[in-house]
Design a protein around this motif. Structure first.
Motif, PDB file in Angstrom:
ATOM      1  N   ASP A 158    -136.998 -85.268  42.994  1.00 38.48           N
ATOM      2  CA  ASP A 158    -136.369 -86.338  43.767  1.00 38.48           C
ATOM      3  C   ASP A 158    -134.946 -86.604  43.292  1.00 38.48           C
ATOM      4  N   ARG A 159    -134.739 -86.513  41.970  1.00 42.18           N
ATOM      5  CA  ARG A 159    -133.394 -86.730  41.434  1.00 42.18           C
ATOM      6  C   ARG A 159    -132.437 -85.643  41.918  1.00 42.18           C
ATOM      7  N   LEU A 160    -132.912 -84.399  41.930  1.00 40.71           N
ATOM      8  CA  LEU A 160    -132.066 -83.301  42.393  1.00 40.71           C
ATOM      9  C   LEU A 160    -131.770 -83.426  43.881  1.00 40.71           C
ATOM     10  N   VAL A 161    -132.801 -83.764  44.665  1.00 43.35           N
ATOM     11  CA  VAL A 161    -132.634 -83.873  46.116  1.00 43.35           C
ATOM     12  C   VAL A 161    -131.666 -84.996  46.483  1.00 43.35           C
ATOM     13  N   ALA A 162    -131.696 -86.072  45.696  1.00 41.52           N
ATOM     14  CA  ALA A 162    -130.853 -87.227  45.999  1.00 41.52           C
ATOM     15  C   ALA A 162    -129.438 -87.096  45.458  1.00 41.52           C
ATOM     16  N   SER A 163    -129.170 -86.065  44.682  1.00 44.82           N
ATOM     17  CA  SER A 163    -127.830 -85.914  44.115  1.00 44.82           C
ATOM     18  C   SER A 163    -126.812 -85.637  45.224  1.00 44.82           C
ATOM     19  N   ARG A 164    -125.580 -86.039  44.992  1.00 45.63           N
ATOM     20  CA  ARG A 164    -124.546 -85.940  46.015  1.00 45.63           C
ATOM     21  C   ARG A 164    -124.275 -84.496  46.441  1.00 45.63           C
ATOM     22  N   PRO A 165    -124.143 -83.542  45.494  1.00 53.83           N
ATOM     23  CA  PRO A 165    -123.876 -82.158  45.946  1.00 53.83           C
ATOM     24  C   PRO A 165    -124.983 -81.606  46.852  1.00 53.83           C
ATOM     25  N   VAL A 166    -126.260 -81.891  46.518  1.00 54.06           N
ATOM     26  CA  VAL A 166    -127.360 -81.368  47.330  1.00 54.06           C
ATOM     27  C   VAL A 166    -127.368 -82.033  48.698  1.00 54.06           C
ATOM     28  N   VAL A 167    -127.089 -83.323  48.744  1.00 51.95           N
ATOM     29  CA  VAL A 167    -127.057 -84.026  50.031  1.00 51.95           C
ATOM     30  C   VAL A 167    -125.971 -83.447  50.933  1.00 51.95           C
ATOM     31  N   ARG A 168    -124.822 -83.159  50.338  1.00 57.04           N
ATOM     32  CA  ARG A 168    -123.728 -82.591  51.141  1.00 57.04           C
ATOM     33  C   ARG A 168    -124.078 -81.183  51.620  1.00 57.04           C
ATOM     34  N   LEU A 169    -124.635 -80.387  50.727  1.00 56.90           N
ATOM     35  CA  LEU A 169    -125.025 -79.029  51.119  1.00 56.90           C
ATOM     36  C   LEU A 169    -126.105 -79.058  52.201  1.00 56.90           C
ATOM     37  N   ALA A 170    -127.055 -79.988  52.060  1.00 56.64           N
ATOM     38  CA  ALA A 170    -128.133 -80.074  53.043  1.00 56.64           C
ATOM     39  C   ALA A 170    -127.606 -80.483  54.409  1.00 56.64           C
ATOM     40  N   ALA A 171    -126.620 -81.374  54.405  1.00 54.64           N
ATOM     41  CA  ALA A 171    -126.033 -81.790  55.681  1.00 54.64           C
ATOM     42  C   ALA A 171    -125.225 -80.662  56.319  1.00 54.64           C
ATOM     43  N   ARG A 172    -124.591 -79.847  55.460  1.00 53.96           N
ATOM     44  CA  ARG A 172    -123.741 -78.771  55.987  1.00 53.96           C
ATOM     45  C   ARG A 172    -124.565 -77.517  56.318  1.00 53.96           C
TER      46      ARG A 172
ATOM     47  N   ALA B 119    -142.024 -65.065  60.224  1.00 56.06           N
ATOM     48  CA  ALA B 119    -141.326 -66.051  61.056  1.00 56.06           C
ATOM     49  C   ALA B 119    -141.415 -67.463  60.522  1.00 56.06           C
ATOM     50  N   VAL B 120    -141.964 -67.664  59.303  1.00 58.19           N
ATOM     51  CA  VAL B 120    -142.169 -69.023  58.801  1.00 58.19           C
ATOM     52  C   VAL B 120    -140.854 -69.750  58.632  1.00 58.19           C
ATOM     53  N   ASP B 121    -139.912 -69.109  57.921  1.00 55.35           N
ATOM     54  CA  ASP B 121    -138.647 -69.785  57.679  1.00 55.35           C
ATOM     55  C   ASP B 121    -137.758 -69.789  58.909  1.00 55.35           C
ATOM     56  N   ALA B 122    -137.846 -68.730  59.703  1.00 51.69           N
ATOM     57  CA  ALA B 122    -136.971 -68.653  60.874  1.00 51.69           C
ATOM     58  C   ALA B 122    -137.270 -69.753  61.873  1.00 51.69           C
ATOM     59  N   ALA B 123    -138.525 -70.175  61.918  1.00 54.49           N
ATOM     60  CA  ALA B 123    -138.911 -71.198  62.886  1.00 54.49           C
ATOM     61  C   ALA B 123    -138.878 -72.600  62.315  1.00 54.49           C
ATOM     62  N   ALA B 124    -138.281 -72.779  61.143  1.00 55.86           N
ATOM     63  CA  ALA B 124    -138.287 -74.097  60.505  1.00 55.86           C
ATOM     64  C   ALA B 124    -137.500 -75.094  61.346  1.00 55.86           C
ATOM     65  N   PRO B 125    -138.009 -76.275  61.553  1.00 54.12           N
ATOM     66  CA  PRO B 125    -137.296 -77.280  62.342  1.00 54.12           C
ATOM     67  C   PRO B 125    -136.150 -77.886  61.550  1.00 54.12           C
ATOM     68  N   ALA B 126    -135.398 -78.702  62.226  1.00 54.73           N
ATOM     69  CA  ALA B 126    -134.310 -79.393  61.547  1.00 54.73           C
ATOM     70  C   ALA B 126    -134.868 -80.264  60.440  1.00 54.73           C
ATOM     71  N   VAL B 127    -134.076 -80.448  59.371  1.00 53.40           N
ATOM     72  CA  VAL B 127    -134.544 -81.180  58.197  1.00 53.40           C
ATOM     73  C   VAL B 127    -134.311 -82.663  58.390  1.00 53.40           C
ATOM     74  N   PRO B 128    -135.334 -83.503  58.180  1.00 51.42           N
ATOM     75  CA  PRO B 128    -135.146 -84.950  58.332  1.00 51.42           C
ATOM     76  C   PRO B 128    -134.170 -85.486  57.297  1.00 51.42           C
ATOM     77  N   ASP B 129    -133.515 -86.597  57.628  1.00 45.50           N
ATOM     78  CA  ASP B 129    -132.521 -87.187  56.731  1.00 45.50           C
ATOM     79  C   ASP B 129    -133.138 -87.674  55.438  1.00 45.50           C
ATOM     80  N   GLU B 130    -134.401 -88.166  55.479  1.00 42.09           N
ATOM     81  CA  GLU B 130    -134.973 -88.728  54.266  1.00 42.09           C
ATOM     82  C   GLU B 130    -135.361 -87.662  53.257  1.00 42.09           C
ATOM     83  N   ASP B 131    -135.329 -86.404  53.631  1.00 40.58           N
ATOM     84  CA  ASP B 131    -135.627 -85.332  52.676  1.00 40.58           C
ATOM     85  C   ASP B 131    -134.645 -84.199  52.921  1.00 40.58           C
ATOM     86  N   PRO B 132    -133.373 -84.379  52.550  1.00 42.27           N
ATOM     87  CA  PRO B 132    -132.316 -83.478  52.986  1.00 42.27           C
ATOM     88  C   PRO B 132    -132.480 -82.051  52.513  1.00 42.27           C
ATOM     89  N   ALA B 133    -133.147 -81.826  51.378  1.00 43.06           N
ATOM     90  CA  ALA B 133    -133.286 -80.458  50.865  1.00 43.06           C
ATOM     91  C   ALA B 133    -134.570 -79.810  51.325  1.00 43.06           C
TER      92      ALA B 133
END
Length: 474
Positions: free
Chosen positions: A209-223, A451-465
């Motif tokens: 949770d600490r890694l996922v909430a860190s600023r660099p990971v949040v930015r990468l997840a959004a991009r 096809a597991v990863d290829a069909a992955a849906p968009a990532v919700p905001d509450e779990d950016p990574a």
């Protein structure tokens, strides 16, 4: 600096050189000299002196082993008596005592393995005896592992120098690579054990949770949402397609790189192949009648005459137990791939075997890679993977250790019997491990579907990574 010191050691009188061979490993961990001048260099140079006839090989081995054992014993006693006192001074400002307490408890509980394995890498060889003393490890336990590790490490280093002779710089580089490999294995094992023990605990969840909430990971997840989701799944220790698969891919890539490097040396006749004639000559000079017979029997463990019936019986047994032909199909594919790779690489490299007058058994075909060694690596490796499925960790470790021992014996027999060069068996082992790893990856991919990863849906905001357990795709 090391070259200058080495030239002085080689020019010393014999009795002084033997004293240095004893003193350097003795001072390595007791006086921390190993941080500046690794003791293994002195032992390799002692082997060079023996190879040139300036000293007896037995005398060098005795001095090296005695120095290794005495040095770690002194380091243990220093740590036991003065370790805490040293940490109460200036050094203590840089060490958190709760971390030190945890390290001491770990070494006290499992320190025997650390004492033995730490011997083979300079960084741990200098520190572990003192930490063992500070943790109050039972000295008889420490002594047993110290003697075993010291004898194995000193003998290996001296024999490397004895075989390498004037090419001792290349041998020293090889020993350093072995040490780095041992350190990497120790660190990887410790990290894996930590993850396995804590993956179901609150610690693992908090760190994630600490890694996922860190600023660099949040930015990468959004991009890059899909990329970060994919990376998160590759590092998930709770699923077979996560961290275990990543570790196998890394091992496969490393083995492939090593195989290509060895092959390049063989084709160009440089670097590692310079050791081949020396190893071959040393083996011829140290053959024994009883060992001849033992190796002639052991080499059959890598022959088609033994492996094909063994694999067929194992495949039929697995079919009877699991009511599926899949294990037998995998055995056929892996072993067939090993045979095909042996033929293709052999024809591409066209390397000749050592002189036929030196052989102690019949042989045919090209020398590189060693067919027996590659076949043994592939056959026993695939059996371990198939038989270890669903078994306890201790059983899996015993199966893997037994298979590795058999492969090592087969590889040694091919060199001992004079039918292969050292690099032939090294190339075969790395090629076999690479084949097993890529088969494991293909097997996992076919099980989970591409096809597991290829069909992955968009990532919700509450779990950016995409690493949260509730978002993991099944």
């Amino acid at each position: 600096m090391i070259d200058s010191v080495a030239s002085h050691i080689l020019a010393l009188p014999i009795w002084v050189a033997l004293l240095v061979v004893f003193a350097m490993p003795a001072l390595e961990s007791s006086a921390f000299v190993g941080f500046v001048f690794p003791g293994e260099v002195a032992l390799i140079l002692g082997g060079v002196l023996a190879a040139e006839g300036h000293a007896s090989l037995a005398a060098v081995l005795v001095a090296a082993i005695a120095g290794a054992i005495v040095g770690d014993s002194v380091g243990y006693l220093v740590g036991r008596r003065y370790g805490r006192r040293l940490l109460q001074g200036v050094l203590g400002r840089f060490v958190r005592h709760e971390h030190l307490d945890r390290a001491e408890r770990y070494i006290a509980d499992r320190g025997g393995k650390a004492v033995f394995l730490g011997r083979f890498t300079a960084a741990l060889r200098v520190m572990i005896p003192g930490l063992a003393g500070m943790s109050r490890m039972h000295y008889p336990t420490f002594a047993v592992y110290n003697v075993a590790g010291g004898a194995a490490w000193a003998t290996m280093s001296v024999l490397l120098g004895y075989v390498g002779g004037s090419s001792w710089q290349q041998v020293a580089q090889l020993a350093s690579r072995i040490g780095l490999g041992a350190l990497a294995l120790v660190l990887a094992g410790a990290a894996t054990g930590l993850v396995v023990r804590r993956r179901h605990s609150g610690w693992a969840r908090r760190q994630r949770d600490r890694l996922v909430a860190s600023r660099p990971v949040v930015r990468l997840a959004a991009r890059f949402p899909r990329t970060t989701t994919w990376v998160g799944r590759r590092l998930d220790p709770a699923t077979g397609g996560g961290l275990p698969l990543t570790a196998v891919v890394a091992t496969g890539a490393g083995s492939t790189w090593l195989f290509l490097g060895i092959t390049q040396d063989v084709v160009a006749r440089e670097e590692l192949t310079s050791l081949d004639p020396r190893v071959h000559a040393w083996v011829l000079d140290h053959r024994l009648a009883w060992l001849d017979r033992l190796m002639q029997a052991a080499t059959w463990l890598g022959s088609n005459a033994v492996l094909v019936p063994l694999l067929l019986l194992a495949g039929l047994a697995l079919w009877r137990a699991r009511r599926t032909w899949t294990p037998l199909a995998w055995i056929t594919i892996v072993y067939g791939a090993a045979l095909l790779a042996r033929a293709v690489v052999g024809e591409a490299v066209h390397r000749h075997r050592p002189p036929a007058a030196d052989w102690l058994a019949a042989a045919s075909g090209w020398s590189y890679p060693s067919g027996h060694t590659l076949q043994a690596t592939a056959a026993y490796g695939v059996l371990v993977v198939l038989l270890a499925s669903g078994r306890a960790a201790r059983t899996r470790a015993l199966l893997a250790g037994g298979a590795a021992l058999v492969v090592a014996v087969v590889a040694a027999s091919r060199v001992y019997l004079g039918m292969h060069w050292l690099t032939d068996v090294l190339g075969s082992v790395t090629l076999g491990v690479a084949l097993l790893c890529w088969w494991w990856v293909a097997r996992s991919w076919l099980r989970s579907g591409p096809a597991v990863d290829a069909a992955a849906p968009a990532v919700p905001d509450e779990d950016p990574a995409g690493w949260g357990p509730s978002r993991r795709r099944r």
